[in-house]
Design a protein around this motif. Structure first.
Motif, PDB file in Angstrom:
ATOM      1  N   ASP A 126      38.804 -18.391  -8.573  1.00 13.58           N
ATOM      2  CA  ASP A 126      38.639 -16.951  -8.420  1.00 13.58           C
ATOM      3  C   ASP A 126      37.511 -16.660  -7.449  1.00 13.58           C
ATOM      4  N   HIS A 127      37.815 -15.869  -6.455  1.00 12.16           N
ATOM      5  CA  HIS A 127      36.748 -15.443  -5.548  1.00 12.16           C
ATOM      6  C   HIS A 127      35.829 -14.463  -6.272  1.00 12.16           C
ATOM      7  N   LEU A 128      34.520 -14.672  -6.162  1.00 12.36           N
ATOM      8  CA  LEU A 128      33.585 -13.687  -6.727  1.00 12.36           C
ATOM      9  C   LEU A 128      33.641 -12.410  -5.894  1.00 12.36           C
ATOM     10  N   THR A 142      35.431  -9.786  -3.442  1.00 11.10           N
ATOM     11  CA  THR A 142      36.748  -9.273  -3.066  1.00 11.10           C
ATOM     12  C   THR A 142      36.548  -8.062  -2.150  1.00 11.10           C
ATOM     13  N   ASP A 191      31.030 -20.962  -8.403  1.00  7.51           N
ATOM     14  CA  ASP A 191      32.360 -21.572  -8.432  1.00  7.51           C
ATOM     15  C   ASP A 191      33.402 -20.553  -7.988  1.00  7.51           C
ATOM     16  N   THR A 192      33.909 -20.727  -6.778  1.00  8.57           N
ATOM     17  CA  THR A 192      34.900 -19.782  -6.247  1.00  8.57           C
ATOM     18  C   THR A 192      36.224 -20.491  -5.994  1.00  8.57           C
ATOM     19  N   SER A 193      36.414 -21.653  -6.645  1.00  8.50           N
ATOM     20  CA  SER A 193      37.617 -22.456  -6.374  1.00  8.50           C
ATOM     21  C   SER A 193      38.885 -21.759  -6.878  1.00  8.50           C
ATOM     22  N   ASN A 221      32.991 -16.344   0.379  1.00  5.53           N
ATOM     23  CA  ASN A 221      33.025 -17.036  -0.915  1.00  5.53           C
ATOM     24  C   ASN A 221      32.653 -18.515  -0.770  1.00  5.53           C
ATOM     25  N   ARG A 222      33.075 -19.138   0.314  1.00 13.27           N
ATOM     26  CA  ARG A 222      32.665 -20.531   0.579  1.00 13.27           C
ATOM     27  C   ARG A 222      31.151 -20.624   0.726  1.00 13.27           C
ATOM     28  N   GLU A 282      37.355 -15.524   2.497  1.00 14.18           N
ATOM     29  CA  GLU A 282      37.315 -16.984   2.311  1.00 14.18           C
ATOM     30  C   GLU A 282      35.960 -17.517   2.759  1.00 14.18           C
ATOM     31  N   ARG A 329      29.442 -20.611  -2.477  1.00  9.41           N
ATOM     32  CA  ARG A 329      29.548 -21.914  -3.141  1.00  9.41           C
ATOM     33  C   ARG A 329      28.492 -22.862  -2.568  1.00  9.41           C
TER      34      ARG A 329
END
Ligand code: GTP
Ligand code: MN
Ligand code: MN
Ligand code: MN
Ligand code: MN
Ligand code: MN
Length: 198
Positions: free
Chosen positions: A88-90, A92, A84-86, A74-75, A71, A78
């Motif tokens: 789907d997270h890029l 993993t 844009d990870t809202s 990915n934030r 989390e 952004r």
């Protein structure tokens, strides 16, 4: 740098941060010398950032309280790159490379390496200027030259930049982990960089 197993890293109480080496395969070419005849395969597109402090680093940052590593990272992508990870997270768990303790700062740091298509890579580069933290925390996004010449240009020169923390070690680790460069190629670049510095 003290390398930790994933389990050891998860048990660390204190500040955690995660950064990402974003890369893409390419058939593109790059200039490798001052003559227009000096053209080489680019090998891969690999993204670094110029930080507010003037140092080279990778996108990513501190994991905030209550966030998982994914989390948090990915934030940060952004905020720093406008990825844009809202939905789907890029990034993993598949992209996880390794964790270590930075003895100087006491932070527990995690590295991810994420392959994207060339089209997506260019998309991220273009979009970075619209990121919330662009111009404030992140002053630029650049591609890392990967060729090595005996004149020291390419990766050996890039390695002589001032990197934040252990970002240089992370770059070498990611190049090896992803197979973008062979161990021999990495060792040669490091050797030429070291010789040029002294
Ligand atoms: P703020 O939003 O201002 O808090 O910054 P951030 O969350 O984006 O944190 P930052 O990316 O600066 O990373 C946190 C800490 O990790 C930094 O203070 C550095 O010590 C270290 N650091 C920053 N970038 C890198 C990197 O690419 N690799 C490594 N190993 N460490 C880094
Ligand atoms: Mn020119
Ligand atoms: Mn940040
Ligand atoms: Mn950051
Ligand atoms: Mn942050
Ligand atoms: Mn921030």
């Amino acid at each position: 740098m003290i390398e930790l197993t994933r389990e050891e890293a998860e048990a660390v109480v204190g500040l955690h941060a995660a950064h990402v080496v974003i890369y893409a395969k390419t058939n593109g070419t790059v200039l490798s010398g001052s003559s227009t005849k000096n053209i080489e395969q680019a090998r891969a597109l690999v993204m670094a950032t110029i930080r507010f402090d003037g140092k080279i680093g990778f996108p990513g940052g501190f994991i905030d309280p209550g966030e998982t590593w994914l989390e948090g990272v990915n934030r940060e992508l952004r905020e720093e790159l406008d990825v844009d990870t809202s939905n789907d997270h890029l990034i993993t768990d598949d992209h996880y490379v390794f964790s270590f303790l930075d003895k100087a700062s006491g932070f527990c740091l995690h590295l991810y390496a994420c392959e994207v298509t060339e089209e997506k890579f260019v998309d991220i580069e273009r979009g970075a200027h619209d990121a919330e933290h662009y111009g404030f925390e992140t002053l630029g996004v650049c591609r890392i030259p990967l060729h090595t010449s005996d004149k020291g240009t390419g990766l050996p020169s890039f390695l002589q930049h001032y990197f934040i923390g252990y970002a240089k070690e992370e770059l070498l680790r990611a190049l090896k982990h992803t197979g973008i460069l062979s161990e021999e190629e990495i060792e040669l670049a490091v050797k030429i960089a070291r010789e040029s510095e002294s």
